[in-house]
Write an enzyme that holds these catalytic residues in place. Structure first.
Site, PDB file in Angstrom:
ATOM      1  N   HIS A  67       0.830  -1.206   0.000  1.00  0.00           N
ATOM      2  CA  HIS A  67       0.000   0.000   0.000  1.00  0.00           C
ATOM      3  C   HIS A  67       0.870   1.263   0.000  1.00  0.00           C
ATOM      4  CE1 HIS A  67      -3.236   2.685   0.804  1.00  0.00           C
ATOM      5  NE2 HIS A  67      -2.721   3.036   1.966  1.00  0.00           N
TER       6      HIS A  67
ATOM      7  N   ASP B 294      -7.290   8.556  -6.536  1.00  0.00           N
ATOM      8  CA  ASP B 294      -7.142   9.545  -5.456  1.00  0.00           C
ATOM      9  C   ASP B 294      -5.728  10.121  -5.502  1.00  0.00           C
ATOM     10  OD1 ASP B 294      -5.540   7.591  -4.205  1.00  0.00           O
ATOM     11  OD2 ASP B 294      -7.246   6.814  -3.080  1.00  0.00           O
TER      12      ASP B 294
ATOM     13  N   LYS C 221     -10.814  13.803  -4.559  1.00  0.00           N
ATOM     14  CA  LYS C 221     -12.056  13.810  -3.779  1.00  0.00           C
ATOM     15  C   LYS C 221     -11.958  14.926  -2.750  1.00  0.00           C
ATOM     16  CE  LYS C 221     -11.474   9.549  -2.539  1.00  0.00           C
ATOM     17  NZ  LYS C 221     -11.541   8.212  -1.945  1.00  0.00           N
TER      18      LYS C 221
END
Ligand code: R5P
Length: 310
Positions: A127, A167, A190
């Site tokens: 991640h 994102d 966002k």
């Protein structure tokens, strides 16, 4: 070299074993009546270079515990070197304190794996790349990008492609893919203008007329992906496809993806796909076994792993 598999993703472990033309070592990982995990390695591993294939996917705690107990069993059986091959590293999203009095669980999990006896870690599309530093042992973070690039070239060769990060946090990953296929890059940003108001999706870049590829590390609830796809189509994108390494796909995610306007979601088998995933009309699974197999072979032969990605 010995290959050992936990229960998290047996088909992937078998595919890696096929690639390496090395059978999986005889090993049982089972539960006692009270659900405690018991491991028995049923062949000699003394002095061997052992690779344990185990994703810490759902049920994350059980699969993590299996990995820890496998490390312990192999260490006590005098394996020379133990490499934890963790195609999907669960808990990775807990990599910093989001607020006071919260844990950094990714670091705790890394500590446990090292303490259990792992000498190396091989993982895929972490991640956040800096999680490598949570392990005080050599850690290779592989990328699914080469497998994705070759699939994109097969499936979308003549499309007017634009790579999109869903994102702001995923821009580096998306830029990496865009560079490999020589495509432009856009970003979905966002924003919640005021507390209590719903999020506004701003698309940075002109996506109209493009076939957009949304790139991410994880699709979990599917919310990020499906909302980003809607925003892109509203801005005039011709179609939207998702290329996402880890198909966590929890809760109603599969239904959400199936009901969405996505042309296709392509994931890898870093997490064992459920029947529902395999039967979904717009989800396709790419196997990461050749890449992991090659990285394991190179690790065993002390050859470069990074050269796989250039
Ligand atoms: C977040 O930073 C990750 O990169 C993914 O975008 C996220 O985990 C996806 O989650 P979901 O599918 O639940 O929106």
């Amino acid at each position: 070299m010995k290959l050992v598999a936990g229960n998290s993703n047996r088909p992937l472990a078998e595919a890696i074993a096929n690639y390496l033309e090395t059978p999986l070592a005889r090993c049982v990982v089972r539960r006692f009546a009270d659900k405690e995990i018991f491991v028995e390695v049923q062949e000699n591993v003394r002095g061997e270079d052992v690779f344990i294939v185990q994703s810490t996917s759902a049920p994350a705690n059980d699969h993590l515990m299996e990995l820890l107990i496998l490390c312990d069993a192999l260490k006590r059986a005098s394996a020379r070197r133990i490499t934890a091959v963790i195609p999907y590293f669960g808990y990775a999203r807990q990599d910093r304190k989001p607020g006071p009095r919260t844990p950094i669980s990714a670091k705790l999990v890394a500590n446990m794996i090292v303490r259990a006896g792992a000498d190396r870690v091989l993982t895929l599309d972490l991640h956040a790349g800096q999680i490598q530093g949570f392990f005080d042992i050599p850690t290779d973070n592989l990328f699914a990008a080469p497998a994705m690039v070759s699939d994109i070239k097969d499936v979308m060769a003549n499309d007017n492609i634009m790579v999109v990060s869903p994102d702001v946090g995923g821009v580096v990953r998306a830029r990496g893919l865009a560079k490999r296929i020589d495509a432009p890059l856009a970003i979905v940003d966002k924003r919640r203008e005021r507390p209590g108001e719903s999020e506004v999706m701003n698309v940075i870049g002109d996506v109209s007329g493009h076939s957009c590829i949304l790139v991410d590390d994880i699709v979990d609830s599917g919310g990020t992906l499906v909302n980003a796809a809607e925003a892109l189509l509203k801005q005039g994108a011709k179609q939207v496809t998702g290329y996402i390494t880890h198909g966590v796909l929890s809760g109603g995610a599969i239904a959400r993806v199936m009901a969405s306007q996505l042309t296709e979601l392509v994931i890898t088998d870093s997490i064992q796909p459920s029947d529902a995933v395999l039967n979904a009309h717009n989800i396709r699974v790419l196997s990461i076994a050749p890449l992991l197999g090659e990285a394991i072979a190179r690790t065993a032969e002390e050859k470069s792993v990074s050269s796989l990605f250039y």
